[in-house]
Design an enzyme around this catalytic site. Sequence first.
Site, PDB file in Angstrom:
ATOM      1  N   CYS A   1      -1.258   2.729   2.005  1.00  9.83           N
ATOM      2  CA  CYS A   1      -2.054   1.555   2.373  1.00  9.83           C
ATOM      3  C   CYS A   1      -2.644   0.824   1.177  1.00  9.83           C
ATOM      4  CB  CYS A   1      -3.166   1.955   3.344  1.00  9.83           C
ATOM      5  SG  CYS A   1      -4.453   3.004   2.616  1.00  9.83           S
TER       6      CYS A   1
ATOM      7  N   CYS B   1      -8.105  11.088   2.729  1.00  4.43           N
ATOM      8  CA  CYS B   1      -8.940  10.035   3.304  1.00  4.43           C
ATOM      9  C   CYS B   1      -9.628  10.449   4.597  1.00  4.43           C
ATOM     10  CB  CYS B   1      -8.084   8.788   3.545  1.00  4.43           C
ATOM     11  SG  CYS B   1      -8.971   7.419   4.320  1.00  4.43           S
TER      12      CYS B   1
END
EC number: 2.8.1.13
Length: 362
Positions: free
Chosen positions: A203, A104
């Site tokens: 997440c 990410c």
Amino acid sequence: MERSLRVAVAMSGGVDSLRAAILLKEQGNDVFGVHMRHVPPSRTGRWCAGAMIREKEAFLCELGLRFGFPIAVVDLRDAFESHVIEPFMEAYLLGQTPNPCIFCNPAVKFGFLMEKARALGAERFATGHYARVSPPGPTSRRFRLLRGSDLSKDQSYFLYGLSQDQLASTLFPLGSTRKRDVSAWAGQLGIASLFPGESQEICFVPAGKYHEFLTERLDTLHAPAEGPILDLEGRELGRHKGIFAYTIGQRRGLGIASSAPLYVVGLEPAANAVRVGRVGDLDRDRLEVGRVNWVSIPAPNVPVRCRVRIRNQHAPAAAVVTPVGERSASVRFEAPQRAVTPGQSAVFYDGDVVLGGGTISK
């Protein structure tokens, strides 16, 4: 006096990013927040209710109003799906244990989100990471990534994939701050209760739903499920429920009886097998890495003596890193390290300086 900058702060909804924004604002900068909407469209209904997403975004906007800076919500769900979740699942198919933050940060957070911030007029991009950036100087012509001063909270391990362009635009306001001071600040303002304790969950996967998430995703990729659990001599000791449910060093949940503790020492996707052994079988003095990024120094063409971390909570260990081609390297440790895990990252340090890192391939 340095001039005021227009700074975008990546707002996750946690206390660290809020503190970073407030520090920059107190320094006289023109601050605005950017929040990344990242739960993929295909998963919103099942894994994260739309109401929960709207509630978080409303909470962030309220924080911005309270502390005097606007927050923009940026829809990056498609980018997150293709650059994070898809390679995350592909790694599991290869028998690896990936870290999605490694995917990410360079591609999405410091990639697409940073570009959106620039389009909104940002001159700099800030996050609440506990890390530091050192500008070029007499001893280096490059921006250098450094460990955070609070070594118990240091997050430089997750940032080795950044480019020089990304580092040049990045501010880490909490780089020299202790986590306990941030918590104390929130307590003094009476807002500590707004921020739950830090989660160790991924997440995009709800708490307690990790195995269920992987199972559903891998079913769509036709990943094999049940297979043999083998010892180092090839004897079948039991059956596993899918190699994605196991990681190197795992002891619990194997479902096999033994006179001595057994640990997962290997995952073999070609045979759909989990290999187990004794604790000493987890020790290795070498590994290989791919997708190497040399972040603070030019790519070397000679072996580099440094210290290497093989997971975030691993103490850096003395090693020699030997480049192999442009994007690969071999690592040899002075002393064996336990539970080297393919899919995790090996990150190279010279003191506080992050030299680079890569994904452990074997």
